[in-house]
Design an enzyme around this catalytic site. Structure first.
Site, PDB file in Angstrom:
ATOM      1  N   HIS A   1       0.678  -0.713   0.479  1.00  0.00           N
ATOM      2  CA  HIS A   1       0.089  -0.175   0.253  1.00  0.00           C
ATOM      3  C   HIS A   1       1.065   1.168  -0.108  1.00  0.00           C
ATOM      4  O   HIS A   1       2.078   1.191   0.282  1.00  0.00           O
ATOM      5  CB  HIS A   1      -0.771  -0.371   1.735  1.00  0.00           C
ATOM      6  CG  HIS A   1      -0.710   0.049   2.968  1.00  0.00           C
ATOM      7  ND1 HIS A   1       0.252  -0.755   3.410  1.00  0.00           N
ATOM      8  CD2 HIS A   1      -0.270   1.187   3.484  1.00  0.00           C
ATOM      9  CE1 HIS A   1       0.773  -0.677   4.101  1.00  0.00           C
ATOM     10  NE2 HIS A   1       0.167   0.372   4.336  1.00  0.00           N
TER      11      HIS A   1
ATOM     12  N   HIS B   1       1.451   4.181   2.089  1.00  0.00           N
ATOM     13  CA  HIS B   1       1.921   4.766   3.198  1.00  0.00           C
ATOM     14  C   HIS B   1       3.866   4.988   3.079  1.00  0.00           C
ATOM     15  O   HIS B   1       3.982   4.261   2.750  1.00  0.00           O
ATOM     16  CB  HIS B   1       1.038   4.241   4.446  1.00  0.00           C
ATOM     17  CG  HIS B   1       0.296   3.707   4.599  1.00  0.00           C
ATOM     18  ND1 HIS B   1      -0.556   3.451   4.978  1.00  0.00           N
ATOM     19  CD2 HIS B   1      -0.384   5.672   4.353  1.00  0.00           C
ATOM     20  CE1 HIS B   1      -1.801   4.024   5.846  1.00  0.00           C
ATOM     21  NE2 HIS B   1      -2.256   5.158   4.873  1.00  0.00           N
TER      22      HIS B   1
ATOM     23  N   ASP C   1       6.067   5.042   5.180  1.00  0.00           N
ATOM     24  CA  ASP C   1       6.682   3.818   5.969  1.00  0.00           C
ATOM     25  C   ASP C   1       6.327   2.487   5.003  1.00  0.00           C
ATOM     26  O   ASP C   1       6.865   1.755   5.885  1.00  0.00           O
ATOM     27  CB  ASP C   1       6.704   3.837   7.352  1.00  0.00           C
ATOM     28  CG  ASP C   1       4.810   2.845   7.602  1.00  0.00           C
ATOM     29  OD1 ASP C   1       3.846   3.477   6.517  1.00  0.00           O
ATOM     30  OD2 ASP C   1       4.298   1.821   8.476  1.00  0.00           O
ATOM     31  N   HIS C   2       6.053   2.561   4.050  1.00  0.00           N
ATOM     32  CA  HIS C   2       5.944   1.465   2.847  1.00  0.00           C
ATOM     33  C   HIS C   2       6.886   1.662   1.485  1.00  0.00           C
ATOM     34  O   HIS C   2       7.142   0.731   1.010  1.00  0.00           O
ATOM     35  CB  HIS C   2       5.092   0.519   3.085  1.00  0.00           C
ATOM     36  CG  HIS C   2       4.291   0.229   4.094  1.00  0.00           C
ATOM     37  ND1 HIS C   2       3.986  -0.692   4.758  1.00  0.00           N
ATOM     38  CD2 HIS C   2       3.678   1.172   5.281  1.00  0.00           C
ATOM     39  CE1 HIS C   2       3.547  -1.225   5.705  1.00  0.00           C
ATOM     40  NE2 HIS C   2       3.397   0.325   6.678  1.00  0.00           N
TER      41      HIS C   2
ATOM     42  N   HIS D   1      -7.927  -0.609   5.725  1.00  0.00           N
ATOM     43  CA  HIS D   1      -6.820  -0.255   5.873  1.00  0.00           C
ATOM     44  C   HIS D   1      -5.978   1.498   5.225  1.00  0.00           C
ATOM     45  O   HIS D   1      -5.526   2.805   5.216  1.00  0.00           O
ATOM     46  CB  HIS D   1      -4.714  -0.683   6.290  1.00  0.00           C
ATOM     47  CG  HIS D   1      -3.610   0.346   6.811  1.00  0.00           C
ATOM     48  ND1 HIS D   1      -4.291   0.553   8.193  1.00  0.00           N
ATOM     49  CD2 HIS D   1      -2.987   0.432   5.795  1.00  0.00           C
ATOM     50  CE1 HIS D   1      -3.051   1.403   8.384  1.00  0.00           C
ATOM     51  NE2 HIS D   1      -1.809   1.205   7.109  1.00  0.00           N
TER      52      HIS D   1
ATOM     53  N   ASP E   1      -0.239  -3.731   6.138  1.00  0.00           N
ATOM     54  CA  ASP E   1      -0.625  -3.114   7.639  1.00  0.00           C
ATOM     55  C   ASP E   1      -2.396  -3.864   7.388  1.00  0.00           C
ATOM     56  O   ASP E   1      -2.609  -2.945   7.820  1.00  0.00           O
ATOM     57  CB  ASP E   1      -0.837  -1.437   7.623  1.00  0.00           C
ATOM     58  CG  ASP E   1       0.716  -1.661   7.817  1.00  0.00           C
ATOM     59  OD1 ASP E   1       1.514  -2.036   7.677  1.00  0.00           O
ATOM     60  OD2 ASP E   1       0.964  -0.201   7.377  1.00  0.00           O
TER      61      ASP E   1
ATOM     62  N   HIS F   1       4.610  -5.235  11.098  1.00  0.00           N
ATOM     63  CA  HIS F   1       5.194  -3.976  11.992  1.00  0.00           C
ATOM     64  C   HIS F   1       5.470  -5.057  12.838  1.00  0.00           C
ATOM     65  O   HIS F   1       5.030  -6.417  13.765  1.00  0.00           O
ATOM     66  CB  HIS F   1       4.227  -2.493  12.860  1.00  0.00           C
ATOM     67  CG  HIS F   1       4.607  -2.075  11.929  1.00  0.00           C
ATOM     68  ND1 HIS F   1       5.174  -0.155  11.564  1.00  0.00           N
ATOM     69  CD2 HIS F   1       3.362  -1.684  10.279  1.00  0.00           C
ATOM     70  CE1 HIS F   1       4.564   0.393  10.042  1.00  0.00           C
ATOM     71  NE2 HIS F   1       3.981  -0.302  10.180  1.00  0.00           N
TER      72      HIS F   1
HETATM   73 FE    FE Z   1       2.810   0.662   8.117  1.00  0.00          FE
HETATM   74 ZN    ZN Z   2       0.022   1.707   6.590  1.00  0.00          ZN
END
Ligand code: FE
Ligand code: ZN
Length: 256
Positions: free
Chosen positions: A55, A57, A59-60, A113, A132, A170
């Site tokens: 996805h 985001h 942090d990905h 998400h 996530d 995570h």
């Molecule tokens: Fe994340």
């Molecule tokens: Zn995420």
């Protein structure tokens, strides 16, 4: 046969390197950052050929462009995330297959998400990369989807074999577990699992991957049929999505 390496980055993210022995191809799943991923690949002698994003985001996908520039790899991302995946070359969705050397992954759409979130399921290796969506003892927050959507997504993952290893993005397990115990304190498998999780974390060890079987037995977001959970959240009846939604809302307000 795949070799999988787990790279902890930022405060609690896991990036994965997946290496196909047969043809020497290597995929990175959700590179939050580039440098530690490039370093790990170099140390292992693996040439990165693909990025698989679950996805959009940051942090990905934060490492996408640098890794692509450095390696010339092909970026594969969810069709449902529009142009939000930096450097995307190929957009995939439900029913598509991603090939890595002699291995292949089925793409499973798991919105909730984010609206286009996908998971990658390497069936022959029993390895699920779910970003996530499903966490050890938890699930992702509903930023772009409804409880009904997320429940439908989790239901697809629930149907995979119990021995599937769940490579989530995570290390949230200990905090998730405190919440899980608050909604289902009398689940003996959950109590035992949390004891293991606490000791793993005390030793600085990862609690990920887990197995889907462990999640089915202890993750409150996969257990809307549990009478104890239904009692705790005050929702019962035939609609599992309603129970799931109540558990998710309770977690959003939980201060453990
Ligand atoms: Fe994340
Ligand atoms: Zn995420």
């Amino acid at each position: 046969m795949l070799e999988i390496q787990q790279i902890p980055v930022l405060s609690d993210n896991y990036v994965y390197l997946i290496h196909s022995l047969e043809r020497g191809q290597t995929a990175v799943v959700d590179p939050a950052v580039a440098a530690p991923v490039l370093d790990a690949a170099k140390r292992l002698g693996w040439r990165i050929t693909h990025i698989l994003n679950t996805h959009h985001h940051p942090d990905h996908v934060g490492g996408n462009l640098e890794i692509k520039a450095e390696t010339g790899c092909r970026v594969i991302g969810p069709r449902g995330e529009g142009d939000a995946i930096p450097g995307v070359d190929e957009r995939v969705g439900e029913g598509d297959t991603v090939t890595l050397g002699a291995a292949s992954a089925a793409v499973i759409e798991v919105p909730g998400h984010t609206r286009g979130h996908v998971a990658y399921w390497f069936a022959a290796d029993r390895a699920l990369f779910c970003g996530d969506t499903l966490f050890a003892l938890g699930c992702g927050r509903l930023f772009e989807g409804s409880a009904e959507q997320m429940w439908a997504s989790l239901s697809k993952l629930k149907a995979l074999p119990a021995e599937a290893r769940v490579y989530c993005a995570h290390e949230y397990t200990q905090a998730n577990g405190r919440f899980a115990l608050s909604v289902e304190p009398n689940n003996p498998l959950l109590v035992a699992r949390m004891r293991r999780v606490d000791s793993q974390r005390a030793q600085g060890r990862p609690t990920v991957p887990s197995t889907l079987g462990d999640e089915l037995a202890t993750n409150p977001f996969l257990r809307p049929d549990s009478p104890e959970i239904q009692r705790t959240v005050g929702v019962s009846g035939p609609d599992p999505a309603a129970v799931f939604g109540a558990v998710r809302a309770r977690k959003d307000g939980f201060r453990g």
